[in-house]
Design a protein around this motif. Sequence first.
Motif, PDB file in Angstrom:
ATOM      1  N   LYS A   1       0.488  10.299   0.869  1.00 47.29           N
ATOM      2  CA  LYS A   1       1.707   9.793   1.497  1.00 47.29           C
ATOM      3  C   LYS A   1       2.526   8.933   0.545  1.00 47.29           C
ATOM      4  O   LYS A   1       3.606   8.467   0.910  1.00 47.29           O
ATOM      5  N   ILE A   2       2.003   8.675  -0.656  1.00 46.76           N
ATOM      6  CA  ILE A   2       2.728   7.826  -1.598  1.00 46.76           C
ATOM      7  C   ILE A   2       2.891   8.560  -2.923  1.00 46.76           C
ATOM      8  O   ILE A   2       2.174   9.513  -3.225  1.00 46.76           O
TER       9      ILE A   2
ATOM     10  N   TYR B   1       0.804  -1.234   0.000  1.00 48.91           N
ATOM     11  CA  TYR B   1       0.000   0.000   0.000  1.00 48.91           C
ATOM     12  C   TYR B   1       0.833   1.280   0.000  1.00 48.91           C
ATOM     13  O   TYR B   1       0.304   2.370  -0.197  1.00 48.91           O
ATOM     14  N   SER B   2       2.126   1.170   0.207  1.00 50.82           N
ATOM     15  CA  SER B   2       2.991   2.355   0.210  1.00 50.82           C
ATOM     16  C   SER B   2       3.454   2.734  -1.196  1.00 50.82           C
ATOM     17  O   SER B   2       4.218   3.678  -1.350  1.00 50.82           O
ATOM     18  N   GLN B   3       2.974   2.034  -2.216  1.00 52.63           N
ATOM     19  CA  GLN B   3       3.445   2.280  -3.583  1.00 52.63           C
ATOM     20  C   GLN B   3       2.313   2.776  -4.463  1.00 52.63           C
ATOM     21  O   GLN B   3       1.176   2.327  -4.364  1.00 52.63           O
ATOM     22  N   TYR B   4       2.666   3.702  -5.372  1.00 55.00           N
ATOM     23  CA  TYR B   4       1.744   4.078  -6.435  1.00 55.00           C
ATOM     24  C   TYR B   4       2.387   3.740  -7.778  1.00 55.00           C
ATOM     25  O   TYR B   4       3.547   4.071  -8.030  1.00 55.00           O
TER      26      TYR B   4
ATOM     27  N   ASP C   1      -3.753   2.652  -4.204  1.00 55.70           N
ATOM     28  CA  ASP C   1      -3.380   2.081  -5.495  1.00 55.70           C
ATOM     29  C   ASP C   1      -2.636   0.768  -5.341  1.00 55.70           C
ATOM     30  O   ASP C   1      -2.814  -0.167  -6.114  1.00 55.70           O
ATOM     31  N   TYR C   2      -1.757   0.700  -4.326  1.00 52.30           N
ATOM     32  CA  TYR C   2      -1.068  -0.541  -3.954  1.00 52.30           C
ATOM     33  C   TYR C   2      -0.032  -0.992  -4.975  1.00 52.30           C
ATOM     34  O   TYR C   2       0.564  -2.052  -4.821  1.00 52.30           O
ATOM     35  N   GLY C   3       0.175  -0.192  -6.056  1.00 52.67           N
ATOM     36  CA  GLY C   3       1.033  -0.683  -7.126  1.00 52.67           C
ATOM     37  C   GLY C   3       0.434  -1.899  -7.795  1.00 52.67           C
ATOM     38  O   GLY C   3       1.152  -2.737  -8.353  1.00 52.67           O
ATOM     39  N   ALA C   4      -0.907  -2.013  -7.751  1.00 52.27           N
ATOM     40  CA  ALA C   4      -1.602  -3.237  -8.133  1.00 52.27           C
ATOM     41  C   ALA C   4      -1.568  -3.490  -9.637  1.00 52.27           C
ATOM     42  O   ALA C   4      -1.268  -2.610 -10.442  1.00 52.27           O
ATOM     43  N   ALA C   5      -1.945  -4.719 -10.007  1.00 53.88           N
ATOM     44  CA  ALA C   5      -1.973  -5.120 -11.409  1.00 53.88           C
ATOM     45  C   ALA C   5      -2.926  -4.244 -12.216  1.00 53.88           C
ATOM     46  O   ALA C   5      -2.637  -3.862 -13.350  1.00 53.88           O
ATOM     47  N   VAL C   6      -4.082  -3.941 -11.630  1.00 51.24           N
ATOM     48  CA  VAL C   6      -5.016  -2.983 -12.214  1.00 51.24           C
ATOM     49  C   VAL C   6      -4.952  -1.743 -11.342  1.00 51.24           C
ATOM     50  O   VAL C   6      -5.198  -1.799 -10.140  1.00 51.24           O
ATOM     51  N   GLY C   7      -4.607  -0.613 -11.939  1.00 55.72           N
ATOM     52  CA  GLY C   7      -4.363   0.590 -11.155  1.00 55.72           C
ATOM     53  C   GLY C   7      -5.614   1.184 -10.547  1.00 55.72           C
ATOM     54  O   GLY C   7      -6.748   0.774 -10.836  1.00 55.72           O
TER      55      GLY C   7
END
Length: 798
Positions: free
Chosen positions: A743-744, A73-76, A125-131
Amino acid sequence: MVQLENEHPNGWGTIMPDNYFKRLQSKALSLGLQVPYFFSGLHHSSDPAGDGELDDPNRPNPWFSTEFWSVWYSQYGAKPADAGVYDRRTWKIIAHGGNGYNYYMAHGGSNFGYTNNDEDVASYDYGAAVGQAGDLRPLYYTFKRAAWFSRSFEEILENSTDASGSYKNITDDPGIKITTRSSKAGDLVFLDNPGATTLKANLRVSEINSNIRISIGPGEIYPLVHNFNINKDVTIDWAFTRIYGIVKQGNTTTILVEAEQGEPVSLHFLVAGKSTIIQNSTDIKIAGNKVDVNGTMNGSGVPAEYSFTTGKQNIRVLAMNRSGLDKTWVAETPSSNMIISGASYLGEVELNNGGILADAEYPLLSKKDGPARIYFEKGSALMRNLSQRAVNAKATVKLSSWENKNASVAAAAGYNDKKWFSSASPLQMGADGDVTPYAWYRTKLDVPASGKYTMQVDGGDNGTAFIDGKPATKWKIRDGEVSLDIEKGEHTLAVFTAHDGRDKLAAYLGPIDDVDKKGLSGNVFLKNGGPFISTLTNWYFIKVAKVEDVKQGPPTFDTAQWKKYVIGADAFGQKEGFGWFQTTIPAQREDLTKLILNFRSVDENATVFINGKQFSHHEGWNTPFSVEVNDPVILKKPMTLSIFIENYSNEGGIDQPVKINSIGDDVLLTGWKMRGGPGNPDETTGWAKLAKNSSPDGPQFYRSQFTVPVVKGQHLIWRVHANGLSHGSVWVNGYNLGRFPEKIGNDIGMYIPDCWLKPGINKLVIYDEDGKRPDNVRILSEPAAGRVTYKLVTSLKN
């Protein structure tokens, strides 16, 4: 399956340890739940088959990961290494008996309104597979690839056992690790190259006479398929080329395989009847009940097709490179499945006037998609592009002149607060039923002389004090006190409070009233002078063998045995343990009658000693407690503070700083009023043009208007960038986008969902807790998340 509880330390699998879990179960069943359910989670990890510990290492049947943390969760946005890292971790699950995995998160999201916790803000965003905005990232295509394989061979994986020993000699390359899953439905042999260089592996399979040589990339887990029935007439004896997926299309079974230019396309079938070659006859050999496909992948970028029939069954092998398969999709229709290859993303597919119409898109910053082809049960056809066009990725929005509205009127001396919530001492934020992160408090005070005063009160997070409507000071409420200058006489004291999100209290059991306080809470004291709270430093630690050692009291202090300790550090190596923590409290002023020791969090149980004498005992971690020292003899001299801590699981020690409070005698402020919320952002009265060079102080509302450009063939993503502001919230057309600042990421802005935007004029409202001007606020498109949309069409007559 449905997960009814998460991160509760007493709930795993389907265990029902207490009435809390029984209530969850009964509630779910009463609402019509008809699928398997479980509590909390098993094999939570960012690498479940690697660093995660299986609940039963000897389990003979498959296991499940309820939370596979794909990024964090610390990534966008996507990082270059993400796809490779989590691709390998996904295949490790499949290769090591994982019967399923739940990506957390597969789709990034937003903390709209006031739903964020204290570790994040509006973006999840979580840096997830789907943004967060629905854009597909490289990680998505790796997950799609693994999922198609798993679904295609679920008959093997769903009830498989470890048969690695049976295939340990399939290659003699020492750099390759071999894992096999076997069931009555067939075998899957996984060749794992954990190294950093590509390996060329020679395979030894007695049933196949030809020389088999494959390339396994760095970190790649390469699956071989053996003895798998496609249908009643055809079995995959061996597939040495990576199978992407198997698609049933009526009487045709299409096998999608992956190979790069120059790599072999090698599949070997056993058939029950006579076979006939349909396409690519030079690379297909039929001998009795055997059909062998042995080709070499071309470099044209066009899929290579190999096909044959057995009885009424057609077998089609479509070989493509990795990028081609990323752009390959299966469209399910009532009549038959269709395969469409060539679109970066395929949306809705429909039958339309004797043809097929499909929605497609590609990333705004990518090259155009090339030709697309559709594969039917019988034959294939090119699809015509109706509307793919060149686009300009840059788009801007102009904001109208700003207006503002004073949101600090509640601080004024004459403000009418008769309808506010009343209490003798202030209650925590939310006590009046308001669920926002904002609350105002008001009371009266009378000071005998002008000067510096210190106010002490518990709570959290951010506070702004006003005296007679004028800002006096800001402070972090959790510090416990704040000093401010007050003139002699009667005054109205107003305090504006705001929090940054609540602690999710993972794994915590117990009352929450004192764990994560927000706003003001409890008695408020005022005293001339100060500050009176200080933090204890210079801690030492010594470990002991057993819990009974507390009865002997603190051991003799010796720096050869006692070691320096830093607050917050784990003193026990994440294991059960016991030990003493010690420091010195300085001598206090002569007139002090009592000293309060405040402990915010100790992990876990604590026994407090002063000068070797036991003063207090506290059970549990993460709950504040205090100890009072009121012996004037003890207060006059430096005191030795010793704490015996019992740690029974995970980390242990003193989690947060220990503070001493020497305020002594003081004045109690009573008669408090409270109102939660920032006010109404949609209110139409009270607005005025924002004066140039004005400097509002205290909370303010600001509003503006904008229109977003609509460009045919573009799906633009819009974000509000709160540049120059402090902390607060943003609304677009009455919808709360969440909190700021983020924060990210690097000024990622706040996502505006398309469905909240209107054609024509849109309204933007900002609430800034400190009143910072919005001159630098911008609404910008996010090209990396934008897409180009177009249509694909073909006739069913082809």
